[in-house]
Design an enzyme around this catalytic site. Structure first.
Site, PDB file in Angstrom:
ATOM      1  N   TYR A 236       0.889  -1.240   0.272  1.00 33.89           N
ATOM      2  CA  TYR A 236      -0.050   0.138  -0.007  1.00 33.89           C
ATOM      3  C   TYR A 236       0.714   1.288   0.224  1.00 33.89           C
ATOM      4  O   TYR A 236       1.861   1.278   0.586  1.00 33.89           O
ATOM      5  CB  TYR A 236      -0.871  -0.062   1.188  1.00 33.89           C
ATOM      6  CG  TYR A 236      -1.615   1.316   1.592  1.00 33.89           C
ATOM      7  CD1 TYR A 236      -2.238   1.855   0.409  1.00 33.89           C
ATOM      8  CD2 TYR A 236      -1.542   2.095   2.728  1.00 33.89           C
ATOM      9  CE1 TYR A 236      -3.043   3.086   0.742  1.00 33.89           C
ATOM     10  CE2 TYR A 236      -2.158   3.223   2.952  1.00 33.89           C
ATOM     11  CZ  TYR A 236      -2.832   3.464   1.911  1.00 33.89           C
ATOM     12  OH  TYR A 236      -3.049   4.915   2.070  1.00 33.89           O
TER      13      TYR A 236
ATOM     14  N   ASP B 240      -0.140  -7.461   6.988  1.00 35.43           N
ATOM     15  CA  ASP B 240      -1.473  -6.450   6.856  1.00 35.43           C
ATOM     16  C   ASP B 240      -2.448  -7.221   6.103  1.00 35.43           C
ATOM     17  O   ASP B 240      -2.453  -7.637   5.141  1.00 35.43           O
ATOM     18  CB  ASP B 240      -0.873  -5.351   6.119  1.00 35.43           C
ATOM     19  CG  ASP B 240      -1.980  -4.116   5.833  1.00 35.43           C
ATOM     20  OD1 ASP B 240      -3.111  -4.538   5.787  1.00 35.43           O
ATOM     21  OD2 ASP B 240      -1.727  -3.158   5.425  1.00 35.43           O
TER      22      ASP B 240
ATOM     23  N   LYS C 193     -11.403  -0.411   6.451  1.00 32.32           N
ATOM     24  CA  LYS C 193     -12.131  -1.084   5.238  1.00 32.32           C
ATOM     25  C   LYS C 193     -13.205  -2.132   5.645  1.00 32.32           C
ATOM     26  O   LYS C 193     -13.842  -1.711   6.325  1.00 32.32           O
ATOM     27  CB  LYS C 193     -10.954  -1.752   4.490  1.00 32.32           C
ATOM     28  CG  LYS C 193      -9.597  -0.635   4.476  1.00 32.32           C
ATOM     29  CD  LYS C 193     -10.023   0.384   3.440  1.00 32.32           C
ATOM     30  CE  LYS C 193      -8.980   1.254   2.963  1.00 32.32           C
ATOM     31  NZ  LYS C 193      -8.009   1.719   3.982  1.00 32.32           N
TER      32      LYS C 193
HETATM   33  C1  LIG Z   1      -3.393  -2.383   2.899  1.00 35.78           C
HETATM   34  C2  LIG Z   1      -3.713  -1.378   3.617  1.00 35.78           C
HETATM   35  N1  LIG Z   1      -2.956  -1.210   4.724  1.00 35.78           N
HETATM   36  C3  LIG Z   1      -3.215   0.149   5.332  1.00 35.78           C
HETATM   37  C4  LIG Z   1      -3.966   1.202   5.009  1.00 35.78           C
HETATM   38  C5  LIG Z   1      -4.001   2.404   5.877  1.00 35.78           C
HETATM   39  O1  LIG Z   1      -5.169   2.622   6.340  1.00 35.78           O
HETATM   40  P1  LIG Z   1      -5.642   4.149   6.850  1.00 35.78           P
HETATM   41  O2  LIG Z   1      -6.202   4.577   5.585  1.00 35.78           O
HETATM   42  O3  LIG Z   1      -7.118   3.468   7.718  1.00 35.78           O
HETATM   43  O4  LIG Z   1      -4.842   5.048   7.650  1.00 35.78           O
HETATM   44  C6  LIG Z   1      -4.579   1.025   3.793  1.00 35.78           C
HETATM   45  C7  LIG Z   1      -5.485   2.165   3.204  1.00 35.78           C
HETATM   46  O5  LIG Z   1      -5.785   2.135   2.147  1.00 35.78           O
HETATM   47  C8  LIG Z   1      -4.579  -0.018   3.051  1.00 35.78           C
HETATM   48  O6  LIG Z   1      -5.268  -0.176   1.813  1.00 35.78           O
END
Ligand SMILES: Cc1ncc(COP(=O)(O)O)c(C=O)c1O
Length: 395
Positions: free
Chosen positions: A102, A175, A199
């Protein structure tokens, strides 16, 4: 007494625990502070940054969901990424991370690396053999996994890479934002799970939140301690909303997953598509590993259009249901253009190494009726095809 399933315990998190009024659903405790029972005698909670009754119910539920010892609930998914790094790493430590993770995670790795605190090395984990050889040489302190990867949905063999990570003495963090319930990282050997709760776990696109879930009690205590020290913990009101979303995770996911399969089936031979990325396709390089370590193939997909950026623009203009927005995992279907949106923080070189092109679109398949999604995405593809044909005529 009957021992109910873990999923039942998640769905009923905090239900019938209010001894004051007998409320069925646990009340929202917004209070920032709590009285001491008497001089020198604190109660279970004293100050909401350190602990909060509503957030604690959610933490227990997420630990239950993933099969961990405990969870620290923080303000954002990026807060969860940061907390896990800062709590686990010491100066000079080495981190191996996926070259196509990400974009926000990529940015925090890059920026902490640039400050010289730690060394971050990008690895292509979809090639198990070469990744294993790289890990044996690098001997990282921490291995970061994200599978399926974002946005190309490459698959990492979690059990194989976790085993090599442990062999070289690393802590393995995964993750699991894309696949709650569908992928069980602790059972595959991972030590720590990170989620962007924003999400699927919340699922309604109205909260931003993160979680760090630990397999062992000592890691759980470490993350709780650092979450409080760094002041990263989430708000009680957000936690209350997420608890509501979490109760329907399983039923929402069933529709998300069915819809994704139906959409892929309907569009897989469309001439406007150059490359379709979905781990459920037998032609996907990670298909067999995904089939082995996931109970389903997820509800995210991406494709590269024959007509490049022009076709991507035409697609986005032609669809009505797929909202052009970042994020994923909500009930509504979304389309994103990773090069200019979710992964814009990557340098052009890093984008190209990760395979992110100007004609790539990423989809979060929602829970609307499948036939409507198929009609809409097909209209977008037909418009993209016309754009490609115009380009060809001009050339
Ligand atoms: C796979 C993944 N990890 C971490 C994050 C970060 O999360 P947040 O936007 O809630 O800070 C995202 C956000 O799109 C993501 O898709």
């Amino acid at each position: 007494m009957t021992e109910f399933s873990s999923l039942t315990r998640v769905i009923r998190a905090g239900i019938e625990t209010d001894s004051a009024q007998g409320a069925v659903v646990p009340p929202l405790y917004n209070s920032s502070n709590y009285t001491f029972a008497q001089f020198g005698v604190p109660r279970e909670f004293d100050y909401t940054r350190s602990g909060n009754p509503t957030r604690a119910i959610l933490g227990d539920a997420l630990a239950e969901l993933e099969g961990g010892a405990g969870a620290t609930i923080v303000a954002t998914g990026m807060g969860a990424v940061t907390l896990s790094l800062l709590a686990l790493l010491n100066p000079g430590d080495v981190v191996a991370y996926p070259h196509d993770c990400y974009g926000g995670s990529w940015r925090v790795f890059e920026q902490l690396g640039a400050k010289g605190h730690y060394t971050f090395v990008a690895v292509d984990f979809s090639d198990t053999e070469s990744a294993a050889a790289q890990l044996r040489e690098l001997k990282p302190n921490l291995v970061w996994l994200e599978t399926p990867s974002n946005p190309l949905l490459r698959i990492t063999d979690v059990a194989a890479i976790s085993a090599v990570g442990h062999e070289v003495g690393a802590v393995v963090v995964a993750d699991n934002t894309f696949l709650p319930l569908v992928q069980r990282p602790f059972e595959l050997g991972v030590d720590v799970i990170v989620h962007s709760v924003t999400k699927y776990l919340n699922g309604h696109s109205d909260v931003v939140q993160g979680a760090v879930i630990a397999k062992t009690q000592s890691h759980a205590d470490l993350f709780n301690w650092w979450g409080n020290v760094l002041g990263l913990t989430a708000s009680p009101a957000d936690s209350h909303l997420v608890l509501r979303g979490l109760r329907t995770l399983d039923v929402r996911l069933q529709r998300h997953l069915e819809n994704a399969e139906a959409v892929v089936d309907a569009i897989k031979d469309h001439p406007a598509i150059k490359n379709l990325y979905f781990p459920g396709l037998k032609t996907h390089p990670g298909h067999e590993i995904a089939a082995k370590q996931q109970s389903s193939f997820g509800a995210m997909l991406s494709f590269e259009l024959v007509g490049g950026e022009d076709a991507a623009r035409r697609f986005v203009e032609a669809v009505d249901l797929f909202s052009l927005a970042e994020s994923l995992g909500g009930t509504e279907s979304l389309v994103a253009h990773p090069a200019t949106m979710t992964h814009a923080s990557m340098t052009p070189e890093a984008q190209s190494a990760a395979g992110i092109t100007a004609g790539l679109l990423r989809f979060s398949i929602g829970i609307e009726p499948a036939e409507d999604l198929i009609a809409d995405i097909t209209a977008g593809l037909d418009a993209a095809k016309q754009a490609a044909e115009v380009l060809e005529t001009v050339a």
